[in-house]
Design a protein around this motif. Structure first.
Motif, PDB file in Angstrom:
ATOM      1  N   TYR A 120      20.744  -6.409  31.042  1.00 23.62           N
ATOM      2  CA  TYR A 120      20.459  -5.544  29.892  1.00 23.62           C
ATOM      3  C   TYR A 120      19.208  -5.980  29.133  1.00 23.62           C
ATOM      4  CZ  TYR A 120      22.579  -9.181  26.981  1.00 23.62           C
ATOM      5  OH  TYR A 120      22.867 -10.362  26.359  1.00 23.62           O
ATOM      6  N   TYR A 121      18.829  -7.250  29.276  1.00 23.23           N
ATOM      7  CA  TYR A 121      17.634  -7.739  28.599  1.00 23.23           C
ATOM      8  C   TYR A 121      16.373  -7.068  29.133  1.00 23.23           C
ATOM      9  CZ  TYR A 121      14.220 -10.968  26.666  1.00 23.23           C
ATOM     10  OH  TYR A 121      13.162 -11.496  25.996  1.00 23.23           O
ATOM     11  N   PHE A 122      16.406  -6.611  30.376  1.00 24.95           N
ATOM     12  CA  PHE A 122      15.226  -6.017  30.998  1.00 24.95           C
ATOM     13  C   PHE A 122      15.313  -4.497  31.098  1.00 24.95           C
ATOM     14  CE2 PHE A 122      15.613 -10.334  32.703  1.00 24.95           C
ATOM     15  CZ  PHE A 122      14.396 -10.840  32.263  1.00 24.95           C
ATOM     16  N   LEU A 151      10.335  -7.560  39.710  1.00 24.17           N
ATOM     17  CA  LEU A 151      10.886  -8.761  40.342  1.00 24.17           C
ATOM     18  C   LEU A 151      11.714  -9.563  39.336  1.00 24.17           C
ATOM     19  CD1 LEU A 151       7.895  -9.991  42.533  1.00 24.17           C
ATOM     20  CD2 LEU A 151      10.055  -8.992  43.315  1.00 24.17           C
ATOM     21  N   LEU A 152      11.234  -9.623  38.109  1.00 20.97           N
ATOM     22  CA  LEU A 152      11.966 -10.314  37.052  1.00 20.97           C
ATOM     23  C   LEU A 152      13.279  -9.592  36.755  1.00 20.97           C
ATOM     24  CD1 LEU A 152      11.599 -12.716  35.125  1.00 20.97           C
ATOM     25  CD2 LEU A 152      10.594 -11.126  33.503  1.00 20.97           C
ATOM     26  N   LYS A 153      13.207  -8.273  36.691  1.00 23.31           N
ATOM     27  CA  LYS A 153      14.402  -7.477  36.392  1.00 23.31           C
ATOM     28  C   LYS A 153      15.430  -7.581  37.507  1.00 23.31           C
ATOM     29  CE  LYS A 153      15.901  -2.813  35.338  1.00 23.31           C
ATOM     30  NZ  LYS A 153      15.528  -1.441  35.138  1.00 23.31           N
ATOM     31  N   SER A 154      14.969  -7.610  38.761  1.00 26.41           N
ATOM     32  CA  SER A 154      15.904  -7.653  39.895  1.00 26.41           C
ATOM     33  C   SER A 154      16.516  -9.034  40.081  1.00 26.41           C
ATOM     34  CB  SER A 154      15.190  -7.222  41.174  1.00 26.41           C
ATOM     35  OG  SER A 154      14.217  -8.179  41.521  1.00 26.41           O
TER      36      SER A 154
END
Length: 110
Positions: free
Chosen positions: A56-58, A37-40
């Motif tokens: 790119y951070y995730f 969920l954080l990545k999306s």
């Protein structure tokens, strides 16, 4: 009576192992669900200001999930080892090996 107590101890140990396995699955789903969920970008609105939100951070999330899946796979093999005949045979061979080793060491000192 001792046989029943031993049987109960084994059953309790098995239930404890299964509880740990199911807990492992729950934690896997919760943590990796939150990471995805954080990545999306769904959780970006609840993040503090200044927290990096670039995609790119995730990128490490996928590797994290794969590694955790491998660990979960090993845990699954361990829990359901009695249902897998090759693991049961391996266990029996190892037990027999150690029993034979112990017998030869005891005979050596007689």
């Amino acid at each position: 009576m001792e046989y029943l107590e031993n049987k109960r101890e084994r059953a309790e140990k098995r239930v404890k192992e299964l509880k740990g396995f199911y807990r492992h699955i729950r934690v896997f789903i919760i943590i990796n669900g939150l990471l995805y969920l954080l990545k999306s970008g769904v959780l970006h609105s609840v993040l503090p200001n200044g927290f990096p939100t670039e995609a790119y951070y995730f990128s490490w999330v996928n590797v994290h999930v794969v590694i955790w899946l491998l660990i979960l796979g090993v845990h699954t093999l361990y829990i359901f080892r009695a249902k897998l005949p090759f693991l049961k045979k391996w266990e029996e061979r190892q037990i027999q090996k150690y029993l034979d080793k112990e017998n030869t060491e005891t005979k050596k000192y007689r």
